[in-house]
Design a protein around this motif. Sequence first.
Motif, PDB file in Angstrom:
ATOM      1  N   GLU A 278      10.668  46.513  31.303  1.00 27.11           N
ATOM      2  CA  GLU A 278      11.920  47.211  31.017  1.00 27.11           C
ATOM      3  C   GLU A 278      13.137  46.310  31.223  1.00 27.11           C
ATOM      4  N   GLU A 346       9.775  39.692  22.857  1.00 32.27           N
ATOM      5  CA  GLU A 346       9.670  40.933  22.103  1.00 32.27           C
ATOM      6  C   GLU A 346       9.266  42.041  23.082  1.00 32.27           C
ATOM      7  N   GLU A 348       9.326  45.218  22.898  1.00 26.87           N
ATOM      8  CA  GLU A 348       8.627  46.355  22.302  1.00 26.87           C
ATOM      9  C   GLU A 348       7.127  46.114  22.252  1.00 26.87           C
ATOM     10  N   THR A 349       6.736  44.901  21.904  1.00 28.07           N
ATOM     11  CA  THR A 349       5.309  44.571  21.810  1.00 28.07           C
ATOM     12  C   THR A 349       4.804  43.834  23.048  1.00 28.07           C
ATOM     13  N   LYS A 350       5.699  43.675  24.039  1.00 30.73           N
ATOM     14  CA  LYS A 350       5.362  42.998  25.297  1.00 30.73           C
ATOM     15  C   LYS A 350       4.807  41.594  25.039  1.00 30.73           C
TER      16      LYS A 350
END
Length: 576
Positions: A278, A346, A348-350
């Motif tokens: 996060e 990224e 969102e896609t870790k």
Amino acid sequence: MTEQTSQSTPAGGEDLSFAELFEMEENNKVVAVGDVTMGTIIGSVDNFFLVDVGDKAESYIPRSEFRLEEGEDVNIGDQFEVFVERRKDEGGLLLSREKAIAIKVWEKIAEIQEADETINGKIESRVKGGMSVDIGVPAFLPYSQIDLRPVKDLDGLIGETMDFKVLKFNRKRNNVVISRRAILEEERNKLREAMRSKLEEGQIIKGAVTNITDYGLFIDMGGMDGLCHITDLSWGRVSHPAKLYKVGEELEVKVLKYDREHDRVSLGVKQLRADPWETVVERYPVHEKTAGKVVSITDYGVFVELEEGVEGLIHVSEMTWSKKPRHPSKMVSVGDEVEVMVLNIEPETKRISLGMKQLQPNPWDLVTDNYPVGSVIEGKIKNITDFGIFIGIEEGIDGLIHVSDLSWTERIKHPSEKFSKGETIEAVVLKIDKEHERFSLGVKQLVPDPWQVAYNNYPSGTVIEGEITNVTDFGVFVKLEEGIEGLVHVSELSKDKVKTPIGMYQVGDTLKAIVINVSAKDRKIGLSVKTLEGEDEEAAVEKFKKAEQAAQDAAPSTFGDLLKAAAAEGNDSSEE
């Protein structure tokens, strides 16, 4: 006899019968075989106690049958229940304390099973399929009835005293099967009912690890088991749950999901902490340097753990500036601490892209300064191909010597004809293309171009004499010097028309000719035999030079000359 009788006669003066006299004795009771009766300790000899049960008889019972605890002893006058086994032929009784205990135990076993109560026992030893337990008589405790789950250390139970349920018994066969699991299941069911009423999703509770599998942990929450999947143990990489926890270990977990219908509970440990992804962008800015630990190596790169739950990939192409990088395992090992640069994130896609080479100077940034065009370098041959040779300049930089730059004069079909891998050679820097990372080298440039020398040494009109090296349909090749050949075209062999020189000349013959044109750029020298044919050599040369000069004078040398010539031709045509 009369005196004895009279002594026994009561004050009333009446004579008594023998039976009446027997009944008057203090110890005159008669016991029946098969009865359990009370006996009194009246003495001891060696390892035996002398027991009196009345019946005008005493019997010895082994000390071992009294089951004395450590520090406990038997004293004269103590009373115990004993079993009358039989009357001896020689008189007296055969008594057993052990069997008297057993009879009472069997009665107790029956009562306990009927009332569904528990009996206390001591685990004595391991036997086939389970444990032997002393509950007054030997009882069998199957492995499956010891606990709710398999017990790993069975020997550790030996000597333990605990309560058991009686599953079944057969007095005739002296067989009793008991269970501890049944008691634990009852307790567990009570706890489960209590847990069902208060368990909620999102709740944080404490539990103990009861089982560890490849896919996660089973945790006892107090009456109910929940599963913490391996993916919910940590935000980071977990190879096996057993590397983090042990059976019996207590830990806090969060209830992620509760299926009341099927009593299935999903638990999580990592959910007790915030997801590190996060805030990963703020903590790992792009183009910033950081450090991590190598946790995995693949053919295509290396995974580096920056912190628990945050991993990044160093692609093999980002590990070194070399165009032909080695396998990642040759550069780093699992567990190594490495410095890296953050290339891209990224959330969102870790995914995080990392680089190692970015922390080292790019050798191509310095190559122009270190190796200026025209300088001579030395290096080992790293590879040989059809089109040339690759030379190692320094780490990450190879130079190519194209096959056309190996020799000024030789026709080399394959570089391996003259060079070997691993050989050290010198070469001249011809060109450096930093943008495309190309480094061009040449070997032939180490020496002057023989064709440039030939251009100066063999001007037009020079008479030469050389050895024929080849005869073809279109002409004859003549060697002027090492590496330099001239061609006598078939049209320049004779004033007479020659269809083919084959048969007229032989390789190895000597031939005299005059140079009629030379081009260092095209690497060609044109020769003529017919120009010398039938004339004095000096006169022929003089005549050739005059003709050549006239041709040069007649030819326009500039664009303006060409225009004038074209205009003049146009005027001549109009006049006609």
